[in-house]
Design an enzyme around this catalytic site. Sequence first.
Site, PDB file in Angstrom:
ATOM      1  N   LYS A  10      -2.941   7.749  51.797  1.00  0.00           N
ATOM      2  CA  LYS A  10      -3.269   8.329  50.488  1.00  0.00           C
ATOM      3  C   LYS A  10      -3.817   9.763  50.613  1.00  0.00           C
ATOM      4  O   LYS A  10      -4.190  10.198  51.703  1.00  0.00           O
ATOM      5  CB  LYS A  10      -4.283   7.416  49.785  1.00  0.00           C
ATOM      6  CG  LYS A  10      -3.707   6.040  49.427  1.00  0.00           C
ATOM      7  CD  LYS A  10      -4.677   5.260  48.556  1.00  0.00           C
ATOM      8  CE  LYS A  10      -4.084   3.913  48.162  1.00  0.00           C
ATOM      9  NZ  LYS A  10      -4.963   3.186  47.214  1.00  0.00           N
ATOM     10  N   TYR A  50       2.664   2.599  40.348  1.00  0.00           N
ATOM     11  CA  TYR A  50       1.576   1.643  40.072  1.00  0.00           C
ATOM     12  C   TYR A  50       1.746   0.970  38.710  1.00  0.00           C
ATOM     13  O   TYR A  50       0.754   0.506  38.134  1.00  0.00           O
ATOM     14  CB  TYR A  50       0.224   2.339  40.143  1.00  0.00           C
ATOM     15  CG  TYR A  50      -0.321   2.502  41.564  1.00  0.00           C
ATOM     16  CD1 TYR A  50      -0.655   1.396  42.337  1.00  0.00           C
ATOM     17  CD2 TYR A  50      -0.515   3.759  42.121  1.00  0.00           C
ATOM     18  CE1 TYR A  50      -1.166   1.530  43.621  1.00  0.00           C
ATOM     19  CE2 TYR A  50      -1.040   3.905  43.412  1.00  0.00           C
ATOM     20  CZ  TYR A  50      -1.358   2.786  44.145  1.00  0.00           C
ATOM     21  OH  TYR A  50      -1.878   2.920  45.424  1.00  0.00           O
ATOM     22  N   HIS A 116      -2.500   2.294  51.357  1.00  0.00           N
ATOM     23  CA  HIS A 116      -1.961   1.283  50.451  1.00  0.00           C
ATOM     24  C   HIS A 116      -0.997   0.401  51.236  1.00  0.00           C
ATOM     25  O   HIS A 116      -0.340   0.872  52.165  1.00  0.00           O
ATOM     26  CB  HIS A 116      -1.192   1.947  49.295  1.00  0.00           C
ATOM     27  CG  HIS A 116      -0.350   0.990  48.517  1.00  0.00           C
ATOM     28  ND1 HIS A 116      -0.867   0.217  47.502  1.00  0.00           N
ATOM     29  CD2 HIS A 116       0.952   0.634  48.643  1.00  0.00           C
ATOM     30  CE1 HIS A 116       0.098  -0.572  47.032  1.00  0.00           C
ATOM     31  NE2 HIS A 116       1.212  -0.325  47.700  1.00  0.00           N
TER      32      HIS A 116
END
Length: 138
Positions: A10, A50, A116
């Site tokens: 990230k 997302y 993630h």
Amino acid sequence: MTERTLAIIKPDAVERHLAGTIIQRIEGEGFQIRAMRRLHLSKTQAEGFYAVHRERPFFASLTEFMSSGPVIVLVLEAPDAIKKWRTLMGATDPAKADAGTMRKEFAQSIERNATHGSDAPDTAAYEMGYFFAGVELV
Ligand code: CMP
């Protein structure tokens, strides 16, 4: 069973020059890297990625953060890769992550949590397809 999962390093981790350390750890744990790319997501692209979280209270902040700087996306392959990568990452909240996990070592908060990983085979398929075409998995 050999399996593939999507990993993201990230913006918080890329910004702090932790990508090399994280990739070294991924390889050291026995994952094959089948695809890898560095890119800077737009807000819309982060929202698409997302989408399953769009009703959650943290969605706006999360997608703002995920589009705040470059990320590195990877397809990892190993036996039981989804669970194996999630175990190596540790709990979403670094305060609850086990010692030695990526998030315990590198995360700054529940949002700025360094990495993630897909959480199930159907989300892994969606997430890998979001970033890579079949011919890019080598
Ligand atoms: P990730 O594994 O990428 O999946 C969803 C992300 O939302 C999570 O990591 C965090 O970066 C972020 N997030 C922010 N707040 C929360 C929260 N309260 N619970 C779960 N995820 C959160």
